[in-house]
Structures are given as C-alpha cells and as structure tokens.
Design an enzyme around this catalytic site. Structure first.
Site, short mmCIF file in Angstrom:
data_model
loop_
_atom_site.label_atom_id
_atom_site.label_comp_id
_atom_site.label_asym_id
_atom_site.label_seq_id
_atom_site.Cartn_x
_atom_site.Cartn_y
_atom_site.Cartn_z
N LYS A 9 0.68 -1.23 0.01
CA LYS A 9 -0.43 -0.32 -0.09
C LYS A 9 1.20 1.11 -0.20
O LYS A 9 1.80 1.75 0.49
CB LYS A 9 -0.73 0.06 0.74
CG LYS A 9 0.07 0.31 2.86
CD LYS A 9 0.35 1.23 2.92
CE LYS A 9 1.19 1.04 4.73
NZ LYS A 9 1.28 1.96 4.98
N PRO A 44 9.67 -4.61 0.22
CA PRO A 44 10.49 -4.50 1.24
C PRO A 44 9.78 -4.84 2.47
O PRO A 44 8.59 -3.78 3.25
CB PRO A 44 10.94 -2.87 0.97
CG PRO A 44 10.92 -3.14 -0.37
CD PRO A 44 9.30 -3.77 -1.19
N VAL A 45 10.79 -4.93 3.56
CA VAL A 45 10.10 -4.94 5.25
C VAL A 45 10.37 -3.41 5.63
O VAL A 45 12.10 -2.72 5.16
CB VAL A 45 11.29 -5.95 6.29
CG1 VAL A 45 10.76 -6.39 7.64
CG2 VAL A 45 10.78 -7.49 5.57
N ALA A 103 8.78 -0.67 5.26
CA ALA A 103 9.71 1.16 4.58
C ALA A 103 8.52 1.06 4.49
O ALA A 103 7.92 2.29 3.40
CB ALA A 103 9.63 -0.62 2.93
N GLY A 104 6.90 1.10 5.30
CA GLY A 104 6.67 2.03 4.76
C GLY A 104 4.69 1.60 3.77
O GLY A 104 4.11 2.43 3.98
N LEU A 105 5.19 -0.06 3.96
CA LEU A 105 4.26 -0.41 2.51
C LEU A 105 3.12 -1.26 2.61
O LEU A 105 2.77 -1.82 1.94
CB LEU A 105 5.16 -0.76 1.40
CG LEU A 105 6.51 0.21 0.88
CD1 LEU A 105 7.09 -0.50 -0.12
CD2 LEU A 105 5.08 1.27 -0.18
N GLY A 134 3.41 -4.34 4.19
CA GLY A 134 3.82 -5.88 3.83
C GLY A 134 3.62 -6.97 5.00
O GLY A 134 2.63 -7.76 4.22
N GLY A 135 4.08 -6.62 6.06
CA GLY A 135 2.99 -7.18 6.51
C GLY A 135 2.27 -7.46 7.22
O GLY A 135 0.98 -8.87 7.07
N SER A 136 1.46 -6.22 7.78
CA SER A 136 -0.13 -6.83 7.08
C SER A 136 -1.40 -6.98 5.92
O SER A 136 -2.03 -7.68 6.67
CB SER A 136 -0.65 -5.07 7.71
OG SER A 136 -0.02 -4.28 8.36
N ASP A 143 -3.42 -2.19 10.24
CA ASP A 143 -3.75 -1.19 9.04
C ASP A 143 -3.71 -2.23 8.22
O ASP A 143 -4.34 -2.39 6.76
CB ASP A 143 -1.52 -1.37 8.06
CG ASP A 143 -1.18 -0.05 8.18
OD1 ASP A 143 -2.28 1.19 8.37
OD2 ASP A 143 -0.70 0.40 7.75
#
Length: 296
Positions: free
Chosen positions: A11, A94-95, A97-99, A101-103, A136
């Site tokens: 995101k 990327p981990v 990173a403000g994106l 990914g984990g969520s 998130d």
C-alpha cells in the site's frame, strides 16, 4: 495435500496525518490508502503437524514472531480448529518500508484460510481479528483499491474509483521503526505545513494528479531528523528526472511520485540509476484479489 498460492499487495499513503494519542496507547490518524501491484507471494500447504511459517529472505521474521503466524493462530482459535499448515512467504515488498507488507500478508492469510478450509468465520468477526492483529490489516481485508481510514486505522470508508495511478517507488536501504517514528511525534514540537484531507480526497476522486501531488502530506516527514539524508537523496533522484513532487509512504523510508499516464511513468523510470544502495519499483494501482485476479 492441498497447495494454495495467494498474493498480498503493498500500500501507499497518499495522505497521512496523526491527530493525537489515544488512551489505549494507539494514535488517531487520517489517511488515504491505495493498494499497489507490488506483491508478496504466499504458499499455503496442508501438510506436516501444527502451524509453521517460513519467510524468504531469511532475515525476515520467522515462525511465531511473524504476523502471519499470529493471524493464523487467532483464526484457528476463533474457529476452534487445528490445521496442519506450512506457510511460506516469498517477500517482494521491502520490510520496514512504510508499504504495509506484513499487514497485507496477515490479511491474505485470514481471508484465504477461512475461505479455502471453510472455517465459517463471519466477515465481521474476521475484520475484528484483523483489527487486533495490526492497525493496517483491516484495510487489506477490503476488496477496494482505495480507502480513507480514521480512528487507529480501523474506521474505513471505501472509495469507488475505477482508474489507475502509476508510481515510482524508491526504498533507501535503511529501515525505520514505526514505533520509533510515533514516539518522535509524541515528543517533538514541530511546524506543520498547511494540509487538507478534503483537498487530497477531492483531487484523487477527480484523478487530477497535479492537484493530488500539491495536496500530498505526511506528518512523518517532519520527524525524520538524521534519516532525512536518505529521504532527501531519494526525493532528489525523482526530481532530477522529471517528477515534480514526491511523498513519504507510511512512517517511511519509501518515497514515491505519481503519474496518470503509464508512458510518462516509464519514461522517468528508465532514467533512474542502477544503485545498489536503493531499491526502485514501477507500480500501479492494484485492483485484484488475493488470488492475483488483477482486473486493472
């Protein structure tokens, strides 16, 4: 043995403000989310004994420490089942990173396992589990690419927009802790630029990219301190190659710029340097589901 492949999109935050700290320790925010087609791949295998979670590359959280394990375990408890699953997460996002990914990984697992194994957990309860796993995660439970989020991120308003945006992302090879960035907001006093959720939202609904970029806002850009060197370098790379505005996503350190036209985005992307200290991506709005049905 069943083997299922699902995807988890990243995101961007097209707008992000923190309004204050709540009694529960979380923060009230206002943000505009957009899913993008940079995706993790998750393989779910029905095998072995118990629940196992493996992530590649190996420097990512493994096993019980991974948010996917926590999501699956919470789902099993709610459904009162014990499934024997091996879950492998192939990280493309990327981990730290403000994106998100984990969520996104956690949301994809909640949706996929509940559906494929017919656990029967109602959508409302599934959303509640998502909210408890991470703030998130609820956004990624939606089948919409855009949404406005308020509260701690769980109060969501879907945006019914059927057009694509294109973005160039630059992820500097540093990581920023979300908890640390929120602590900086709690203790810092800093000047805030004029900003408006309404203005950003209106520009997005009209798909007016120039107005959208002029209304870009992320409060975390005011708290970067020594990390500003890496962020400013990434922003300068975009500006020097024709991007007028760029913005930090989430608590960073990824920055991005936006285009309405794919060819314009590709023209700037081709000018980007091959630098081992950064990761660069060309992405667009993701309209697909967890099984990769990208309708855009």
């Amino acid at each position: 043995m069943r083997k299922i492949r699902v995807f988890a999109p990243a995101k961007l935050n097209l707008y992000l403000d923190v309004l204050g700290k709540r009694p529960d320790g979380f923060h009230n925010i206002e943000t505009i989310f957009e899913k993008i087609d940079l995706k993790d791949e998750i393989l779910i295998k029905e095998k072995g004994k118990g629940l196992k979670v493996k992530t590649t590359p190996s420097n990512c959280s493994q096993g019980r420490e991974n948010i996917v394990y926590k999501a699956a375990h919470a789902l099993f408890e709610e459904a009162k089942v014990k499934l024997n699953l091996d879950i492998e997460i192939k990280k493309r996002i990327p981990v730290s990173a403000g994106l998100g990914g984990g969520s996104s990984d956690a949301a994809s697992i909640l949706k996929a396992v509940n559906e494929i194994f017919k656990l029967g957990v109602p959508a409302k309860k599934l959303f509640s589990i998502a909210r408890d796993i991470g703030k998130d995660v609820p956004f990624f439970m939606l089948n919409f690419p855009f949404a406005v989020a308020k509260g701690a991120g769980e109060l969501l308003e879907k945006l019914n927009l059927n057009k694509d945006l294109f973005h160039i992302l630059i992820k500097p090879h540093i990581s920023l802790s979300t908890k640390l960035m929120y602590r900086r907001i709690d203790r810092c006093s800093f000047s805030i630029e004029p900003h408006s959720l309404k203005g950003t939202l209106n520009a997005l609904k009209k798909m007016d990219v120039k107005a959208l970029e002029k209304n870009y806002y992320n409060i975390f850009e005011s708290t970067l301190t020594r990390d500003n060197v890496h962020i400013n370098r990434a922003k300068a790379m975009l500006t020097d190659r024709g991007a007028e505005h760029s913005l930090l996503s989430g608590s960073g350190p990824t920055v991005f710029c936006t285009f309405k036209d794919k060819e314009d985005a590709k023209a700037v992307f081709r000018k980007m340097p091959k630098d081992r200290d950064i990761s660069i991506f060309l992405v667009k709005t993701y309209k697909g589901g967890i099984y990769g049905d990208n309708r855009g």
